[in-house]
Scaffold this motif. Structure first.
Motif, short mmCIF file in Angstrom:
data_model
loop_
_atom_site.label_atom_id
_atom_site.label_comp_id
_atom_site.label_asym_id
_atom_site.label_seq_id
_atom_site.Cartn_x
_atom_site.Cartn_y
_atom_site.Cartn_z
N ALA A 9 0.81 -1.27 -0.15
CA ALA A 9 0.04 -0.05 0.17
C ALA A 9 0.73 1.27 0.05
N ASN A 10 0.36 2.25 -0.67
CA ASN A 10 0.61 3.73 -0.45
C ASN A 10 -0.41 4.71 -0.03
N PRO A 11 -0.61 4.45 1.32
CA PRO A 11 -1.96 5.19 1.75
C PRO A 11 -1.84 6.59 1.74
N PRO A 12 -2.73 7.53 1.59
CA PRO A 12 -2.64 8.85 1.65
C PRO A 12 -1.61 9.23 2.69
N PHE A 13 -0.70 10.33 2.65
CA PHE A 13 0.07 10.65 3.70
C PHE A 13 -0.46 11.41 4.68
N SER A 14 -0.46 11.09 5.86
CA SER A 14 -0.86 11.59 7.22
C SER A 14 -2.29 12.33 6.91
N PHE B 234 -0.74 5.50 10.95
CA PHE B 234 -0.82 4.43 11.72
C PHE B 234 -2.30 3.58 11.72
N ALA B 235 -3.13 4.31 11.47
CA ALA B 235 -4.56 3.60 11.15
C ALA B 235 -4.53 2.77 10.14
N PHE B 236 -3.92 3.07 8.97
CA PHE B 236 -3.85 2.18 8.01
C PHE B 236 -2.80 1.03 8.37
N VAL B 237 -1.61 1.43 9.01
CA VAL B 237 -0.79 0.25 9.02
C VAL B 237 -1.27 -0.64 10.15
N GLN B 238 -2.18 -0.18 11.02
CA GLN B 238 -2.74 -1.24 11.98
C GLN B 238 -3.76 -2.04 11.13
N HIS B 239 -4.61 -1.41 10.38
CA HIS B 239 -5.37 -2.24 9.47
C HIS B 239 -4.75 -3.23 8.83
N LEU C 33 8.44 0.57 4.82
CA LEU C 33 8.32 -0.18 6.02
C LEU C 33 8.07 -1.56 5.68
N ILE C 34 8.54 -2.55 5.74
CA ILE C 34 8.31 -3.94 5.62
C ILE C 34 8.28 -4.68 6.80
N PHE C 35 7.08 -5.30 7.03
CA PHE C 35 6.58 -5.81 8.13
C PHE C 35 6.47 -7.34 7.79
N LYS C 36 6.76 -8.47 8.77
CA LYS C 36 6.48 -9.92 8.66
C LYS C 36 5.75 -10.38 9.80
#
Length: 508
Positions: free
Chosen positions: A281-286, A328-333, A393-396
């Motif tokens: 994803a490339n969510p809308p910045f802030s 972080f709302a998008f990251v947590q989703h 950011l890469i998460f696994k």
């Protein structure tokens, strides 16, 4: 007969945009160009297939129709570009195009439902009064009539899909700030898709999919292209672009939903968030006011406060991001949508690495759960509409190491400078990819930090804390400097003597 090349198609399309340029905003007219490209493609494919079957069945219309009904899509005569072109001088041309689009959707519900819902070729508000509108549409039909998009006349496989992507990129560049809302630069999409390594039978998901370029890049990495694509996009027009983009790239079963992913996620399984092996994803910045979808219709916008309990999927139990910054709302989703063997790559502004308060709390929780795999700093001015540098950011899930790799790929020499925008080159992507694969410290480029080290830094992930790119200046040789000064003084003395001699000769 000479085949149609990618360059010819791209050139014709960009010239077709001249019909609208200066009359209406590119963020509006892009939809008309892209829809017309889609119609022309469908028509030319249909025409080629019709002729092949007519030859095969000696003109037997019943058998021809039966054969055509088994193709990827169905058209009838009144839905073809040729029919629209024949009616280009009609006073009702806008209405004729609208009805044709409606009919295409109706005949292909399973694959093209809602694709043309947000476009009106008869709109006085956007295209002007009848005469002006009709003149524009006539010119547009004339421009596209010059394009031959029959499959056997096209050089290469992904030409139409690539032409569509080319136009989206052009419009994104044209649209400035608005451009970033629907398109991620191709080399950034390429980088993310290489790092998350999609595999056969993966579910690939983008919660803020825009026109779908990131999903398509990831899909192309899958061996045999056997994967299921899922996306959600808040803007209805952009969602329609995404569905067309998928279809033009031969992805007929992509599940692209329309709606606010945070307040109303639409990819569910047994009433819970669906899980995906790959998330990009490339969510809308802030994003400001990201949580307003959780407020009831009666809620006062100024007094509304987001609480974890308002989300039935409990995505914000680790902390509620600030109301003015949705990163972080998008990251947590996305983390809550990640399967046990899942890999996730997301592009974000640098603030997520070090901002405090609730964002610091969320960051700490993510690190405690050992989900973060890499932090990669990108050069500035890569994205449409913003010059700020971004970070990947890469998460696994299920990581077998307890450290984090930091890469600083933002410095000079790691990108190509452009007049309006900088670009990542293939060599830059390879360097990032190799550093990520090696997962080790490389002087002035990458650093492997232990979780203890990061916690000692108060869970601050700002890259310069870990990767030292400082280049020490060479020591000054004082003897050489003294020698140079002496030489300059001697030269100056000679010049002054010469000057005095000239002045004497001139009697001054």
């Amino acid at each position: 007969m000479e085949k149609t090349t990618q360059e010819q198609i791209n050139g014709t399309l960009w010239r077709a945009a001249d019909t609208f340029r200066g009359k209406i905003d590119s963020s509006l007219y892009k939809d008309y160009i892209l829809v017309m490209l889609f119609i022309k493609y469908l028509s030319d494919v249909y025409k080629e297939h019709y002729e092949e079957y007519a030859k095969k069945y000696n003109g037997d219309e019943t058998r021809i129709e039966r054969a055509l009904s088994r193709e990827r899509f169905t058209l009838d005569q009144k839905s073809t570009f040729d029919y629209l072109y024949e009616n280009r001088n009609s006073v009702e041309v806008g209405d004729i195009i609208n009805k044709s689009l409606e009919h295409i959707e109706e005949s292909n519900k399973s694959k093209l439902r809602g694709v043309f819902r947000n476009i009106d070729f008869n709109s006085e508000i956007i295209l002007g009064k009848t005469n002006e509108r009709n003149a524009m549409l006539r010119t547009l039909l004339n421009d596209f009539n010059r394009l031959n998009l029959r499959p056997n006349m096209i050089e290469g496989n992904d030409v139409i899909g690539d032409a569509y992507e080319y136009m989206i990129a052009k419009f994104a560049s044209d649209a400035g700030k608005k451009g970033g809302e629907f398109f991620t630069p191709s080399m950034v999409s390429e980088l993310l898709s290489r790092l998350v390594k999609p595999e056969e039978n993966d579910r690939i998901y983008d919660p803020t999919c825009g026109s779908g370029s990131l999903l398509i890049r990831a899909f192309k990495k899958v061996p045999g292209r056997k994967a299921q694509i899922y996306g959600q996009e808040r803007n209805g027009q952009t969602q329609a672009l995404c569905k067309m983009n998928m279809f033009l790239h031969g992805i007929d079963d992509a599940k692209i939903e329309s709606g606010d992913t945070l307040a109303n996620p639409l990819h569910l399984e047994d009433g819970k968030l669906m899980k995906f092996q790959v998330v990009v994803a490339n969510p809308p910045f802030s994003l400001d006011k990201w949580a307003m979808g959780f407020a009831g219709a009666e809620a006062d916008e100024k007094k509304f406060k987001m609480e974890p309990a308002l989300d039935q999927y409990r995505r914000f139990d680790w902390g509620v991001p600030p109301s003015s910054k949705g990163d972080f709302a998008f990251v947590q989703h996305m983390l809550h949508s990640l399967a046990e063997d899942g890999r996730m790559g997301v592009v974000l502004p640098h603030g997520v690495l070090f901002r405090g308060a609730s964002e610091g709390k969320i960051r700490k929780q993510i690190l405690e759960m050992n989900l973060l795999d890499a932090v990669i700093g990108l050069p500035q001015n890569l994205f449409f509409g913003t010059g700020i540098p971004a970070v990947v950011l890469i998460f696994k899930k299920s990581r077998n190491r307890n450290n984090v790799l930091f890469i600083d790929a933002s410095g000079e020499g790691h990108y190509e400078k452009g007049k309006n925008q900088n670009k990542l080159r293939e060599e830059d992507l390879k360097q990032i990819e190799m550093a990520y694969e090696a997962y080790k410290t490389i002087d002035k480029y990458s650093y492997v930090a232990t979780l203890e080290e990061i916690k000692e830094n108060d869970c601050n992930l700002n890259i310069p804390r870990y990767v030292d790119t400082f280049e020490a200046e060479e020591m000054v040789d004082m003897d050489e400097v003294a020698n140079n000064i002496a030489n300059i003084k001697a030269e100056l003395e000679d010049v002054e003597k010469q000057m005095a001699k000239y002045l004497e000769e001139l009697g001054l």
